[in-house]
Scaffold this motif. Structure first.
Motif, PDB file in Angstrom:
ATOM      1  N   SER A 299       4.838   7.713  -0.106  1.00 37.35           N
ATOM      2  CA  SER A 299       5.435   8.293  -1.303  1.00 37.35           C
ATOM      3  C   SER A 299       4.403   9.138  -2.030  1.00 37.35           C
ATOM      4  O   SER A 299       3.224   8.794  -2.059  1.00 37.35           O
ATOM      5  N   SER A 300       4.854  10.192  -2.632  1.00 36.07           N
ATOM      6  CA  SER A 300       3.957  11.009  -3.460  1.00 36.07           C
ATOM      7  C   SER A 300       3.966  10.517  -4.906  1.00 36.07           C
ATOM      8  O   SER A 300       3.192  10.998  -5.719  1.00 36.07           O
ATOM      9  N   HIS A 301       4.821   9.549  -5.224  1.00 38.64           N
ATOM     10  CA  HIS A 301       4.910   8.978  -6.573  1.00 38.64           C
ATOM     11  C   HIS A 301       4.674   7.473  -6.479  1.00 38.64           C
ATOM     12  O   HIS A 301       5.613   6.681  -6.338  1.00 38.64           O
ATOM     13  N   ALA A 302       3.395   7.085  -6.560  1.00 41.08           N
ATOM     14  CA  ALA A 302       3.007   5.696  -6.334  1.00 41.08           C
ATOM     15  C   ALA A 302       3.673   4.725  -7.307  1.00 41.08           C
ATOM     16  O   ALA A 302       4.160   3.677  -6.892  1.00 41.08           O
TER      17      ALA A 302
ATOM     18  N   ALA B 232       7.215   4.074  -6.368  1.00 47.17           N
ATOM     19  CA  ALA B 232       7.277   3.274  -5.140  1.00 47.17           C
ATOM     20  C   ALA B 232       6.991   1.806  -5.447  1.00 47.17           C
ATOM     21  O   ALA B 232       7.649   0.912  -4.913  1.00 47.17           O
ATOM     22  N   ILE B 233       6.022   1.557  -6.307  1.00 51.66           N
ATOM     23  CA  ILE B 233       5.688   0.183  -6.697  1.00 51.66           C
ATOM     24  C   ILE B 233       6.872  -0.470  -7.392  1.00 51.66           C
ATOM     25  O   ILE B 233       7.255  -1.607  -7.074  1.00 51.66           O
ATOM     26  N   LEU B 234       7.478   0.237  -8.331  1.00 53.91           N
ATOM     27  CA  LEU B 234       8.623  -0.311  -9.058  1.00 53.91           C
ATOM     28  C   LEU B 234       9.812  -0.539  -8.124  1.00 53.91           C
ATOM     29  O   LEU B 234      10.520  -1.549  -8.243  1.00 53.91           O
ATOM     30  N   ARG B 235      10.034   0.369  -7.174  1.00 54.05           N
ATOM     31  CA  ARG B 235      11.112   0.200  -6.181  1.00 54.05           C
ATOM     32  C   ARG B 235      10.882  -1.048  -5.338  1.00 54.05           C
ATOM     33  O   ARG B 235      11.787  -1.853  -5.119  1.00 54.05           O
TER      34      ARG B 235
ATOM     35  N   PRO C 117      -6.068  11.922  -3.655  1.00 55.45           N
ATOM     36  CA  PRO C 117      -5.880  10.553  -3.212  1.00 55.45           C
ATOM     37  C   PRO C 117      -4.894  10.454  -2.052  1.00 55.45           C
ATOM     38  O   PRO C 117      -3.934  11.205  -1.966  1.00 55.45           O
ATOM     39  N   ASP C 118      -5.157   9.494  -1.140  1.00 59.02           N
ATOM     40  CA  ASP C 118      -4.195   9.225  -0.071  1.00 59.02           C
ATOM     41  C   ASP C 118      -3.390   7.988  -0.387  1.00 59.02           C
ATOM     42  O   ASP C 118      -2.539   7.570   0.374  1.00 59.02           O
TER      43      ASP C 118
ATOM     44  N   HIS D 122       0.860  -1.182   0.000  1.00 59.32           N
ATOM     45  CA  HIS D 122       0.000   0.000   0.000  1.00 59.32           C
ATOM     46  C   HIS D 122       0.895   1.229   0.000  1.00 59.32           C
ATOM     47  O   HIS D 122       1.720   1.410   0.902  1.00 59.32           O
ATOM     48  N   VAL D 123       0.752   2.045  -1.037  1.00 53.77           N
ATOM     49  CA  VAL D 123       1.493   3.297  -1.123  1.00 53.77           C
ATOM     50  C   VAL D 123       0.539   4.393  -0.671  1.00 53.77           C
ATOM     51  O   VAL D 123      -0.572   4.504  -1.174  1.00 53.77           O
TER      52      VAL D 123
END
Length: 181
Positions: free
Chosen positions: A102-105, A108-111, A176-177, A56-57
């Motif tokens: 993260s503000s860049h979902a 963050a997913i790729l990381r 979005p949160d 969950h980001v």
């Protein structure tokens, strides 16, 4: 393609060796993300993978933070995950939960996919029309475009949304949160 088709789409980068031992399933605690987590569990069972990592980001816009802030945020994340997972039948597959601010979902997913050694990312799509997609953007599209591992974009049953419906639903106007597909 994943946004406008009536089916789920599985994309594999050219030259990628087919094996699935680790699966990352980004979730935003919505019905479409529950569907994608269920699909990830199904793929894990068929591939004899013992674990799915649910990510969950979230974005915490708090300006003022105090010493216990991060502990409170993590506690709230854990409680939200517990409530979300109550409705999910894991079918014997272990689900590891990870929360990342993260503000860049998509990044963050790729990381997390790379950090967890994921062989597959299973992510939901809300199935917006092509026009709505160009208006709203998509974390799913960005993940699909930049992923170095296969991505399964899961179409939520009945999840198609045209521009008019997207505008009227207010989804565009809400901040979005967590990631928004």
């Amino acid at each position: 393609l994943a946004m406008v088709t009536q089916a789920s789409v599985w994309m594999t980068p050219e030259g990628y060796a087919p094996k699935i031992s680790g699966i990352l399933a980004p979730v935003d605690f919505s019905a479409p993300s529950a569907d994608s987590l269920r699909q990830a569990i199904g793929v894990a069972r068929r591939a004899h993978a013992a674990n799915v990592t649910a990510l969950h980001v979230y974005f915490d816009a708090s300006v003022l933070r105090f010493e216990e802030h991060d502990d409170i945020a993590q506690s709230q994340e854990a409680a939200s995950f517990d409530q979300f997972l109550e409705a999910i039948d894991a079918q014997g597959v272990s689900i590891t939960t990870v929360s990342e601010e993260s503000s860049h979902a998509a990044q963050a997913i790729l990381r997390q996919a790379e950090a967890n050694g994921a062989d597959l990312i299973v992510i939901s799509t809300r199935g917006r029309s092509r026009a709505a997609l160009s208006l709203l953007g998509s974390v799913t599209s960005q993940v699909m475009a930049e992923a170095k591992t296969p991505v399964l974009a899961v179409k939520h049953f009945g999840g198609s949304m045209n521009v008019k419906d997207a505008l009227l639903s207010g989804q565009i106007w809400r901040k979005p949160d967590s990631y928004a597909n």
